[in-house]
Enzyme design. Structure first.
Site, PDB file in Angstrom:
ATOM      1  N   HIS A 183       0.803  -1.187   0.249  1.00  0.00           N
ATOM      2  CA  HIS A 183       0.245   0.323  -0.002  1.00  0.00           C
ATOM      3  C   HIS A 183       0.813   1.064   0.018  1.00  0.00           C
ATOM      4  CE1 HIS A 183      -4.536   1.002   0.970  1.00  0.00           C
ATOM      5  NE2 HIS A 183      -3.944   1.682  -0.002  1.00  0.00           N
ATOM      6  N   ASP A 222      -9.803  -0.539   3.816  1.00  0.00           N
ATOM      7  CA  ASP A 222      -8.599  -1.244   4.241  1.00  0.00           C
ATOM      8  C   ASP A 222      -9.160  -1.999   5.773  1.00  0.00           C
ATOM      9  OD1 ASP A 222      -5.762  -1.504   5.407  1.00  0.00           O
ATOM     10  OD2 ASP A 222      -5.523  -0.153   3.786  1.00  0.00           O
ATOM     11  N   HIS A 251      -6.911  -1.993   8.248  1.00  0.00           N
ATOM     12  CA  HIS A 251      -5.834  -1.150   8.766  1.00  0.00           C
ATOM     13  C   HIS A 251      -6.121   0.456   8.807  1.00  0.00           C
ATOM     14  CE1 HIS A 251      -3.826  -4.935   7.948  1.00  0.00           C
ATOM     15  NE2 HIS A 251      -3.909  -5.065   9.356  1.00  0.00           N
ATOM     16  N   ASP A 285      -3.563   2.938   8.470  1.00  0.00           N
ATOM     17  CA  ASP A 285      -2.345   3.105   7.610  1.00  0.00           C
ATOM     18  C   ASP A 285      -2.091   4.588   7.777  1.00  0.00           C
ATOM     19  OD1 ASP A 285      -2.588   0.566   6.434  1.00  0.00           O
ATOM     20  OD2 ASP A 285      -3.060   1.291   4.560  1.00  0.00           O
ATOM     21  N   HIS A 317       4.328   0.623   4.294  1.00  0.00           N
ATOM     22  CA  HIS A 317       2.740   0.416   4.015  1.00  0.00           C
ATOM     23  C   HIS A 317       1.541   0.660   5.207  1.00  0.00           C
ATOM     24  CE1 HIS A 317       1.857  -4.107   5.381  1.00  0.00           C
ATOM     25  NE2 HIS A 317       2.512  -3.399   6.319  1.00  0.00           N
ATOM     26  N   ASP A 322      -7.175  -1.619  -0.490  1.00  0.00           N
ATOM     27  CA  ASP A 322      -6.457  -2.794   0.038  1.00  0.00           C
ATOM     28  C   ASP A 322      -7.321  -4.170   0.176  1.00  0.00           C
ATOM     29  OD1 ASP A 322      -4.839  -4.301   1.884  1.00  0.00           O
ATOM     30  OD2 ASP A 322      -3.895  -2.603   2.699  1.00  0.00           O
ATOM     31  N   ASP A 327      -6.853  -6.598   1.946  1.00  0.00           N
ATOM     32  CA  ASP A 327      -7.120  -6.944   3.252  1.00  0.00           C
ATOM     33  C   ASP A 327      -8.420  -6.419   3.995  1.00  0.00           C
ATOM     34  OD1 ASP A 327      -6.446  -4.704   4.581  1.00  0.00           O
ATOM     35  OD2 ASP A 327      -4.175  -5.109   4.831  1.00  0.00           O
ATOM     36  N   GLU A 386      -1.949  -5.045  -2.251  1.00  0.00           N
ATOM     37  CA  GLU A 386      -1.550  -6.107  -0.942  1.00  0.00           C
ATOM     38  C   GLU A 386      -2.033  -7.616  -1.439  1.00  0.00           C
ATOM     39  OE1 GLU A 386       0.361  -5.409   1.497  1.00  0.00           O
ATOM     40  OE2 GLU A 386       0.235  -3.268   1.816  1.00  0.00           O
TER      41      GLU A 386
END
Ligand SMILES: [Mn+2]
Length: 317
Positions: free
Chosen positions: A107, A130, A132, A134, A147, A236, A238, A281
């Site tokens: 990312h 995402d 997360h 980030d 990332h 992302d 994830d 990712e």
């Protein structure tokens, strides 16, 4: 907006710690991404790969101290240069009025794709999907991996660190230009930064409470409150529940369902304001290590292509 699609292949892996995420762009294209886009009415313009010859895991510049606080940030020179290359391509593509699709890689590449788009359109709105936050800085990051920091760069929180390799990054996002969707893992110091900055976060809790339909309406209302503006979708993989997209480096359970993941892309595309997207990712290597997990890589690449198709206008009916 034309129907021209420019692809930036950004096989960058140094923003995190696992080899293999650099194989994402090649495999997305090998598995039919361009044909899928063409079937939706897009015409391929440029299909460029950034030069990654200088990006090696053994780089002598690796893991240098970031600045006087003694905190660390990994590969700032290599990633700053790579992101600048991405930004140049993204800026030109944006000025052409083409749709820019940037394929990661990890990312960190969004610093380039969004930073470049911001050079052309400082009013850009960003939907960041995402697991997360980030938003880490070198001081809050447990790992030093860039990332986990792209939004700190893009929001201007990194400016005090004065990393010369990122000095090309001129325009920053204001809080009303950014929404985060699907978040479920935030570091505690990172959370403080996000709250202080005023990030608009639609975590999995809001998705559970209101449903993805209402969450996307609220998100679009924030970004489009002052009328139309170009939108960028930074996806992302994830964010999607690992059950549906298992081949990624930092999995977190409890993510977007298969349909929720698509709805996010469909809902943004529906605005007719979407001008660019990142897909990042996917790490196919995580599935190849164990032959029993080979199918994990295949389904993750497949979901990646399908999410891009939704963002490019694919509809069920
Ligand atoms: Mn991310």
């Amino acid at each position: 907006m034309t129907n021209k699609l420019n692809i930036i292949r950004a096989p960058v892996a140094l923003g995190q710690g696992l080899e293999g995420v650099d194989e994402g762009p090649g495999l997305l294209i090998q598995n039919g991404l361009i044909g899928t886009a063409e079937s939706l009415g897009w015409t391929l313009g440029r299909n460029a790969e950034i030069d990654i010859r200088n990006l090696t895991w053994n780089s002598p510049a690796a893991d240098v101290p970031a600045h006087q606080h003694g905190t660390r940030i990994k590969f700032p020179k290599e990633l700053g240069d790579a992101c600048q290359d991405i930004a140049r391509l993204a800026e030109v593509s944006s000025k052409e009025g083409a749709f820019t699709l940037t394929l990661g890689g990890d990312h960190s590449i969004a610093i380039g794709s969004i930073g470049g788009a911001l050079l052309s359109r400082p009013d850009l709105g960003v939907i960041w999907v995402d697991a997360h936050g980030d938003f880490n800085t070198p001081e809050t990051s447990p790992s030093g991996n860039i990332h986990g920091m792209p939004l700190a760069f893009l929001s201007g929180l990194m400016t005090p660190y004065q990393l010369p390799s990122f000095s090309w990054l001129k325009n920053h996002l204001r809080p009303e230009q950014l929404v985060l969707i699907g978040i479920r893992s935030i570091d505690s110091e990172e959370r403080k930064l996000m709250k202080e900055w005023g990030a608009n976060v639609f975590s999995m809790t809001e998705i559970d409470r209101y449903g993805i339909g209402e969450v996307m309406e609220q998100a679009k209302k924030i970004l489009l409150q002052n009328g139309p503006r170009p939108l960028h979708l930074s996806y992302d993989i994830d964010a999607v529940d690992p059950h549906f997209a298992p081949s990624t480096g930092t999995k977190v359970r409890g993510g977007l369902s298969y349909r929720e993941a698509h709805y996010v892309a469909e809902s943004v595309a529906e605005t007719c304001q979407l001008v660019s997207m990142d897909l990042v990712e996917i790490n196919p290597r995580l599935g190849y290590v164990d032959p029993a997990l080979r199918q994990d890589s295949n389904i993750t690449i497949e979901v990646g292509i399908e999410l891009i198709a939704s963002a490019l206008g694919k509809r069920i009916y």
